[in-house]
Design an enzyme around this catalytic site. Structure first.
Site, PDB file in Angstrom:
ATOM      1  N   PRO A 120      11.671 -65.533  -9.889  1.00  0.00           N
ATOM      2  CA  PRO A 120      12.201 -67.301 -10.812  1.00  0.00           C
ATOM      3  C   PRO A 120      13.706 -67.471  -9.728  1.00  0.00           C
ATOM      4  CG  PRO A 120      12.416 -65.296 -11.277  1.00  0.00           C
ATOM      5  CD  PRO A 120      11.562 -64.689 -10.651  1.00  0.00           C
ATOM      6  N   CYS A 121      13.663 -67.658  -8.313  1.00  0.00           N
ATOM      7  CA  CYS A 121      14.848 -68.294  -7.980  1.00  0.00           C
ATOM      8  C   CYS A 121      15.353 -69.279  -8.370  1.00  0.00           C
ATOM      9  CB  CYS A 121      14.693 -68.519  -6.262  1.00  0.00           C
ATOM     10  SG  CYS A 121      13.083 -69.860  -6.096  1.00  0.00           S
ATOM     11  N   HIS A 122      14.745 -69.649  -9.162  1.00  0.00           N
ATOM     12  CA  HIS A 122      15.081 -71.058  -9.729  1.00  0.00           C
ATOM     13  C   HIS A 122      15.846 -71.255 -11.185  1.00  0.00           C
ATOM     14  CE1 HIS A 122      11.826 -69.798 -12.724  1.00  0.00           C
ATOM     15  NE2 HIS A 122      12.119 -70.229 -13.157  1.00  0.00           N
TER      16      HIS A 122
END
Length: 157
Positions: A120-122
């Site tokens: 989850p780089c978001h």
């Protein structure tokens, strides 16, 4: 390497992987024909992504095959520790990794994350709470963060 194209609320996602695990999930800005029969090695990933977008899944349980430098792998592992519905700043990630001066390197590794949504780089934002660069586009980052938000905006009308 097996490949599948699946529909998501944010566009077509391209999944790549093999018996060693899921290696890549990318969101495309182009129209691709959707895959009719998902290869066996990608079935779990496609199913879990579908559940995530339906709001039924908060954690992925997939065999991952991430290729990157040791530093990148460390950043991606740290991203996996950011809980669903929460965010962290690049500075916080740098501190977690033991080097407060590594903010730019952390940001660069974050940008090279090959597993859109799954890693989850978001969930990484600027220290001031701003939405910062996102390979999938800031409109998608905003959508994902709102999708995961425990507080849903309600309409007055």
């Amino acid at each position: 390497m097996d490949v599948a194209f699946i529909q998501t609320p944010l566009g077509v996602a391209k999944l790549e992987g093999d018996a060693n695990g899921l290696g890549s999930v990318t969101i495309l800005d182009t129209k691709e024909p959707l895959t009719d029969i998902i290869p066996e090695n990608l079935e779990d990933a496609a199913y879990q992504l579908h559940e995530y977008f339906e709001g039924k899944r908060k954690h992925f349980d997939l065999k991952l095959n991430l290729n990157g430098t040791d530093f990148q792998q460390g950043v991606w592992k740290a991203l996996l520790e950011i809980p669903y519905g929460k965010t962290a700043s690049y500075l916080e990630l740098s501190k977690t990794l033991g080097d407060v001066k590594a903010i730019r390197a952390v940001a660069a590794a974050n940008g090279k994350n090959p597993l859109w949504v799954v890693v989850p780089c978001h969930r990484v934002i600027g220290s001031d709470g701003s939405l910062t660069g996102y390979a999938g586009g800031l409109h998608r980052k905003k959508w994902l963060l709102e999708h995961e938000s425990p507080v849903k905006q309600q309409s007055l009308f």
